[in-house]
Motif scaffolding. Structure first.
Motif, mmCIF file in Angstrom:
data_model
loop_
_atom_site.group_PDB
_atom_site.id
_atom_site.type_symbol
_atom_site.label_atom_id
_atom_site.label_comp_id
_atom_site.label_asym_id
_atom_site.label_seq_id
_atom_site.Cartn_x
_atom_site.Cartn_y
_atom_site.Cartn_z
ATOM 1 N N UNK A 270 0.854 -1.192 0.000
ATOM 2 C CA UNK A 270 0.000 0.000 0.000
ATOM 3 C C UNK A 270 0.882 1.231 0.000
ATOM 4 N N UNK A 271 0.570 2.167 -0.908
ATOM 5 C CA UNK A 271 1.330 3.413 -0.957
ATOM 6 C C UNK A 271 1.018 4.248 0.284
ATOM 7 N N UNK A 272 2.041 4.817 0.926
ATOM 8 C CA UNK A 272 1.741 5.651 2.104
ATOM 9 C C UNK A 272 0.876 6.838 1.696
ATOM 10 N N UNK A 273 0.046 7.333 2.585
ATOM 11 C CA UNK A 273 -0.773 8.510 2.280
ATOM 12 C C UNK A 273 0.098 9.667 1.830
ATOM 13 N N UNK A 274 -0.349 10.427 0.830
ATOM 14 C CA UNK A 274 0.401 11.577 0.332
ATOM 15 C C UNK A 274 0.129 12.795 1.225
ATOM 16 N N UNK A 275 1.122 13.654 1.325
ATOM 17 C CA UNK A 275 0.963 14.901 2.058
ATOM 18 C C UNK A 275 0.949 14.686 3.543
#
Ligand code: AMP
Length: 122
Positions: A117-122
């Motif tokens: 899972x891609x880490x949350x952006x921002x």
């Protein structure tokens, strides 16, 4: 959970719109995703009217559940994915970002897939 049979996979199952079929038997249909996200991107769906993984896992008879996952594994094997590996994913509900309300497994493979899972952006 109320099944809405106007969803796109219900239309595919009724033959109202085409799909690029990978596998079919009396319980399961598999076809290539129309917007592939990996070199191999196949969707595996039960023919029964289940809204989501939650619905399928709670409502389907055990033999249907077992048969579905056995078949999904066979499809991956027949696609030649066993040696290098692959990923299965079932987006479920709102937080799962499920877009089509008919239970489906995504089968991703044919390339390294990176972290889960891609880490949350921002
Ligand atoms: P999900 O967000 O898990 O509900 O994913 C639905 C998937 O269905 C997406 O990856 C779409 O690209 C795919 N999809 C939508 N319409 C079609 C279609 N007509 N044929 C094949 N795949 C489709």
């Amino acid at each position: 959970m109320t099944y809405d049979d106007s969803n796109v996979f219900a239309k595919i199952l009724r033959g109202e719109i085409p799909c690029n079929k990978v596998y079919e038997d009396d319980q399961v249909l598999a076809f290539y995703d129309i917007q592939p996200q990996t070199k191999v991107h196949v969707l595996v769906i039960p023919k029964g009217a289940y809204v989501s993984f939650a619905d399928f896992s709670q409502q389907a008879p055990e033999a249907e559940i077992a048969g579905f996952f056995r078949t999904a594994g066979k499809i991956a094997k027949d696609l030649g994915l066993d040696d290098d590996g692959y990923r299965i994913l079932a987006n479920t509900g709102h937080h799962g970002h499920q877009e089509v309300p008919h239970f489906h497994l995504h089968l991703f493979g044919g390339q390294p897939l990176g972290r889960m899972i891609r880490p949350p952006q921002g």
